[in-house]
Write an enzyme that holds these catalytic residues in place. Structure first.
Site, short mmCIF file in Angstrom:
data_model
loop_
_atom_site.label_atom_id
_atom_site.label_comp_id
_atom_site.label_asym_id
_atom_site.label_seq_id
_atom_site.Cartn_x
_atom_site.Cartn_y
_atom_site.Cartn_z
N ASP A 158 15.29 -1.58 8.91
CA ASP A 158 14.05 -2.27 9.25
C ASP A 158 12.94 -1.53 8.51
O ASP A 158 13.11 -0.40 8.05
CB ASP A 158 13.81 -2.31 10.77
C1 BGC Z 1 10.27 -6.28 11.57
C2 BGC Z 1 11.39 -7.02 10.89
C3 BGC Z 1 10.88 -7.66 9.64
C4 BGC Z 1 10.30 -6.58 8.73
C5 BGC Z 1 9.75 -7.10 7.44
C6 BGC Z 1 9.56 -5.32 10.62
O1 BGC Z 1 8.40 -4.84 11.20
O2 BGC Z 1 10.77 -5.57 12.67
O3 BGC Z 1 11.92 -7.99 11.75
O4 BGC Z 1 11.90 -8.36 8.99
O5 BGC Z 1 9.23 -5.96 9.42
O6 BGC Z 1 8.61 -7.85 7.63
#
Ligand code: BGC
Length: 736
Positions: A264
């Site tokens: 993530d």
């Molecule tokens: C989120 C993810 C997301 C990623 C990219 C993170 O803060 O938890 O679900 O895909 O950001 O935007």
């Protein structure tokens, strides 16, 4: 003689030409993919390999320019393709060709209980991703609904592992048909947003395997997902993007995952663990490892220069980088380098239609006393529409799933378009929440209203008084602290004084229909004051059209709840046992297996609305269930059939649910658990025999002492019903 010489020369020239045009193995798609991977790997330098395992921009990672191996480009997910952002900033890049179709939130998809809708969703969003040249879609999300306060529940598929599993598989397959990898998220135990980057979850193995992992497992083993995203939180003291137990042992070891594990954004915290614990690609680390906020810090990522140095000094075996690059090359060969993949399409009328169909099938009619719905337009002169959510844009906000939508039909516009000029629609705001929704440089329409709550209520009641119907359209929204990433809700109740307003409206008009837009359960202290309640989720571009079609009866509602609506927070295991949201970043899931309806049934707590509940404008009667045999041979299957009849005068769809309870077991088990369901389409008066099969796998639980799934001989009860709490017949059988 001359002729022979000519033939020999021609053959010679042909052979040389063939040798020159012969593709290197990695580019030759007639060769097995593993052979191509090894060939590509053998041509790459160490530096080129390390470049592949971490981000080069907010949403991309490097390819190998010299070899023509393309970059990876990712996009959120999971409800539409996110607008282009700047290279190293979250702000919009200002493109004019990136306005997408916004599909309904995943809670709505789960509420359709229709795997065909999940397939349509996956196919459509996959086409959008493909058109926009993304090879990884950051979604779908399948974290289990443990508490109604989780700000991100709207991006997930509810509380039940079986339902979420059945819905995630077609979504993943639909996306990947386009040569776009689904990236299933957030693996695992990311069940709240409060302290999401720090909280360390302690959960017993039974709850882990029976509740929190099955949807991920189905996405990987049945859906064959090509990528997966680790979550921010910790488990067994290790961050999940670098969690040995989750990534190496379970994901790769037990499930045989051969795709790419993506972190993530900012979820990596340690080079050594990131090297050895199964992560392949590091994204979003907004740090140089020492301090926050260094711009263009990509070389400082844990898996960038620090990793390269360790490899160069011989402290880390080159096999460690090769393992990761193999997984990434496999991802690239399956997506960007698949010459046969289609080209995709973007924001098309077909995708609008898909979004509308999914929305229409997911809307849940929670209550409909005296058949107040559908609205009888021929006998209606005036409809009062009250509430901020009738005019509020819901595609902007909520965090990473925020969208730049090509269009978004508001509930008010949808209703107005539907009823035409014959019916007078009058709008009153009723209450005022946050003023303007914003996300990453995108701003929704300004709906500031500075009047006092008293003024707003007075106006709403005046407008409501004379109307044939009052449609109150409220609920939550995508602001911080509601249905939004990064924070949880503070309470189960509706914000901005909506409860008082609904009660006031109910006093002046008896036909108040409450329409809730939310991704979460909300408290309803006014439940007995209004005749009808509709849960309409966040529906995306086609929101208003879908809602209007359901309210006026052009579409007969057929969605059912993918999670329990509790009366109060203390009716939820996570809250009752008092450990949410953890203490000093430590949180034990004391309720274990007993999440959602499993908790209610164990403790005999009546919910506000049970899991699986949803009404229709017609009625369905169930006959007696008939089972093919009284005992299930250990290797066999039973068939169960139940006649279901549409006894009303409107065509409709019923979701017939099958639950199984183990009458006696050596370890504690829930009263019953969802094991199958069918959505059947019935014309007025029509009856269908709905058939289910029950196999020994449906009887198993996870024995944490043996670390295996087992079914114990003995008596089992099958419950067939219209919801978890509305069981229409039961039958017993035995496992010998
Ligand atoms: C989120 C993810 C997301 C990623 C990219 C993170 O803060 O938890 O679900 O895909 O950001 O935007």
């Amino acid at each position: 003689m001359k002729k022979t010489v000519l033939i020999i020369i021609s053959l010679f020239v042909l052979t040389i030409m063939q040798a020159q045009t012969k593709l290197p193995v990695y580019l030759d798609d007639s060769k097995p993919i593993e052979q191509r991977i090894e060939d590509a790997l053998s041509r790459m330098t160490l530096e080129e390999k390390v470049k592949m395992v971490h981000a080069q921009s907010k949403f991309s990672s490097a390819g190998v320019q010299r070899l023509g191996i393309p970059e990876n480009w990712m996009s959120d997910g999971p409800h539409g393709i996110r607008a282009e952002v700047l290279w190293d900033e979250w702000n919009q890049a200002g493109w004019t060709n990136d306005s997408c179709m916004a599909f309904p939130a995943l809670t709505c998809l789960a509420a359709t209980w229709n795997p065909e809708m999940a397939a349509l969703y996956g196919k459509s969003i996959g086409e959008e991703a493909r058109y926009r040249n993304k090879n990884v879609l950051l979604g779908p999300g399948v974290n289990i609904y443990r508490t109604p306060l989780n700000g991100r529940n709207f991006e997930y598929m509810g509380e039940d592992p079986y339902l979420a599993s059945r819905m995630v598989v077609p979504y993943v397959q639909g996306v990947q048909k386009n040569g776009v990898a689904a990236c299933v998220k957030h693996f695992a135990l990311n069940n709240q947003e409060v302290d999401r980057n720090l909280v360390n979850v302690t959960v017993d193995d039974r709850a882990l395997y029976e509740i929190y992992l099955p949807a991920f497992k189905a996405a990987v083993m049945e859906g064959k997902a090509w990528s997966i995203m680790g979550s921010y939180n910790r488990y067994k003291g290790q961050w999940n993007c670098q969690n040995e137990y989750l990534l190496n042992d379970i994901l790769r070891g037990e499930w045989g995952f051969d795709g790419a594990v993506v972190s993530d954004w900012g979820g990596v915290n340690n080079t050594e663990q990131a090297i050895y614990h199964g992560l392949d690609m590091e994204f979003g680390t907004w740090t140089n490892g020492l301090s926050e906020g260094k711009s263009n810090a990509y070389d400082d990522y844990y898996l960038a220069d620090p990793f390269l140095d360790l490899l160069k000094s011989g402290k880390v075996n080159p096999e460690e980088i090769d393992k990761k690059v193999r997984n990434i090359l496999r991802l690239v060969f399956r997506t960007n380098m698949d010459k046969n993949r289609p080209f995709g399409s973007f924001a098309t009328p077909e995708h609008g239609l898909a979004a509308r169909q999914i929305a229409e099938e997911g809307i849940v009619l929670l209550k409909n006393a005296n058949n107040v719905l559908p609205i009888r337009l021929d006998a209606t002169k005036k409809i009062a529409v009250i509430g901020e959510n009738a005019i509020k844009m819901m595609t902007i906000g909520g965090g990473s799933s925020s969208l730049k939508a090509k269009y978004e039909i508001s509930p008010l516009d949808g209703i107005k378009n539907k009823v035409g000029t014959a019916v007078h629609v009058e709008y009153a705001r009723g209450y005022a929440g946050e003023k303007i929704a914003k996300q990453d440089g995108l701003t929704a329409a300004d709906i500031t209203d500075n009047r006092s709550p008293e003024e707003l209520t007075a106006e709403a009641c005046r407008v409501a008084k004379e109307a044939d119907y009052v449609l109150f359209i409220g609920g939550l929204n995508k602001h911080d602290g509601q249905d939004s990433e990064g924070a949880d809700r503070k309470e189960l109740g509706l914000p901005y004084g909506q409860d008082q307003l609904i009660s006031a409206l109910a006093k002046v008009n008896k036909n108040v229909v409450v329409v809730i837009l939310s991704g979460n359960a909300v408290a309803m202290p006014w439940i007995n004051e209004v005749p009808a309640i509709v849960e309409t989720w966040y529906l995306g571009s086609e929101a208003g059209n879908a809602l209007a079609n359901v309210l006026t009866g052009d579409v007969n509602p057929s969605g059912k709840l993918p999670f329990t609506f509790p009366v109060q927070l203390s009716d939820v295991g996570a809250h009752k046992l008092g450990d949410y949201p953890g203490k000093d970043y430590e949180e034990t899931y004391h309720e274990g297996l007993f999440v959602g309806y499993r908790w209610n049934e164990k403790n005999k707590i009546k919910p506000l609305f049970p899991f699986g509940h949803g009404l229709s404008y017609t009625q369905f009667t169930y006959g007696k269930s008939v089972i093919s045999a009284k005992s299930l041979p250990a290797d066999g299957q039973l068939t169960l059939t139940v006649p279901v009849r549409n006894t009303g005068n409107k065509a409709g769809k019923e979701i017939v649910q099958l639950y199984i309870g183990d009458e006696k077991s050596s370890l504690v088990r829930p009263v019953k658990e969802l094991k199958s369901f069918r959505k059947v389409d019935l014309a007025p008066g029509e009856e269908k025999n709905v058939a289910f099969t029950v196999s020994v796998d449906d009887l198993k639980f996870f024995d944490d002492t043996k670390h295996e799934w087992i079914a114990e001989p003995g008596k089992f009860t099958v419950y067939v019903g219209a919801s978890s709490a509305d069981i229409r017949s039961t039958v017993d059988f035995e496992l010998k």
